[in-house]
Design an enzyme around this catalytic site. Sequence first.
Site, PDB file in Angstrom:
ATOM      1  N   HIS A   1      33.827  35.841  36.242  1.00  0.00           N
ATOM      2  CA  HIS A   1      34.948  36.132  35.342  1.00  0.00           C
ATOM      3  C   HIS A   1      35.301  37.612  35.304  1.00  0.00           C
ATOM      4  CE1 HIS A   1      33.813  32.175  33.076  1.00  0.00           C
ATOM      5  NE2 HIS A   1      34.451  31.949  34.203  1.00  0.00           N
TER       6      HIS A   1
ATOM      7  N   CYS B   1      51.199  50.710  31.910  1.00  0.00           N
ATOM      8  CA  CYS B   1      50.806  51.301  33.189  1.00  0.00           C
ATOM      9  C   CYS B   1      51.547  52.618  33.408  1.00  0.00           C
ATOM     10  CB  CYS B   1      51.135  50.317  34.314  1.00  0.00           C
ATOM     11  SG  CYS B   1      50.895  51.003  35.975  1.00  0.00           S
TER      12      CYS B   1
ATOM     13  N   CYS C   1      54.019  52.315  36.640  1.00  0.00           N
ATOM     14  CA  CYS C   1      55.238  51.495  36.673  1.00  0.00           C
ATOM     15  C   CYS C   1      55.684  51.006  35.297  1.00  0.00           C
ATOM     16  CB  CYS C   1      55.033  50.290  37.602  1.00  0.00           C
ATOM     17  SG  CYS C   1      54.049  48.958  36.865  1.00  0.00           S
TER      18      CYS C   1
ATOM     19  N   ASN D   1      18.500  27.084  27.696  1.00  0.00           N
ATOM     20  CA  ASN D   1      19.650  27.286  26.819  1.00  0.00           C
ATOM     21  C   ASN D   1      19.315  26.818  25.410  1.00  0.00           C
ATOM     22  OD1 ASN D   1      22.519  28.046  26.538  1.00  0.00           O
ATOM     23  ND2 ASN D   1      22.776  25.896  25.964  1.00  0.00           N
TER      24      ASN D   1
ATOM     25  N   CYS E   1      16.251  33.047  26.508  1.00  0.00           N
ATOM     26  CA  CYS E   1      16.173  33.268  27.959  1.00  0.00           C
ATOM     27  C   CYS E   1      15.101  34.291  28.338  1.00  0.00           C
ATOM     28  CB  CYS E   1      17.512  33.766  28.488  1.00  0.00           C
ATOM     29  SG  CYS E   1      18.763  32.511  28.596  1.00  0.00           S
TER      30      CYS E   1
END
Length: 278
Positions: free
Chosen positions: A116, A175, A178, A241, A259
């Site tokens: 991702h 941006c 642009c 999990n 974990c």
Amino acid sequence: MFATLADFISRHERIFVLAGAGLSTASGIPDYRDRSGDWKHSKPMEYRDFVARHESRQRYWARSCIGWPRFSRALPNLAHRSLARLEGLGRVTATVTQNVDGLERRAGSRRVIELHGNLDSVGCLDCEAALAREIMQRRLLAANPELGCLSADIAPDGDALLAAFDTSDLRVPGCRACGGILKPRVVFFGEAVPAARVAASFDALRRADAVLVLGSSLMVYSGFRFVREAARAGLPIAAVNLGKTRADDLLDLKLEQDCGAALAGAVAAAGLEAVDIA
Ligand SMILES: [Zn+2]
């Protein structure tokens, strides 16, 4: 079937690791979902809302700006370090992560595919321009100094949980090349994972002799598909999990544990090497 995670690890040499938010909770980055797999808080930003609506971008960047300092200071935890150790011992073909915090690499893992993306970078939707998230932070604070005084809890994508805050006056930097819309270079909900990353992940899966899921409920298809494919190919699958996963009926071993504790203990007990707890 496998008696323990140590047993599972010691019997495989090419483990495909699929990592989710549960890997990073001990680093102070909270999980999206509760133990039954449902959303804990309001759902995160949808891609189409972000692109279509200025108000959505104001809300996203206000929350992101407030959550960023804490998110960017998060450090790898025992789970990340144990995973890096496992890779260093030559047992991991790839770590495909659904997380966008980059903590797997910071802990020393090298064979990482960030499914991702990574929240540390921002890109323009109209041209190829990109900038570091840290630069975006400075621009956000320069345009909206009032954000610097606020703080809140953060969600996994760095989005601060800031329900009652008027963002209608927020100035969102565009941006500089642009004037286009800037977006964090992460895959939003409703947005496709880049095909090259998916292909690289399936390549790694084909080289694997087992799959280990760490801290993911697998509720999102982008991760679940790898486990489904592994099951189809007959690969043994283990998961650590806290809570149920979408693939519980496909698992050969399931540990409802933290974990870090589970993986550190297993790597040590598998006789591979003691994991550095410090
Ligand atoms: Zn641009």
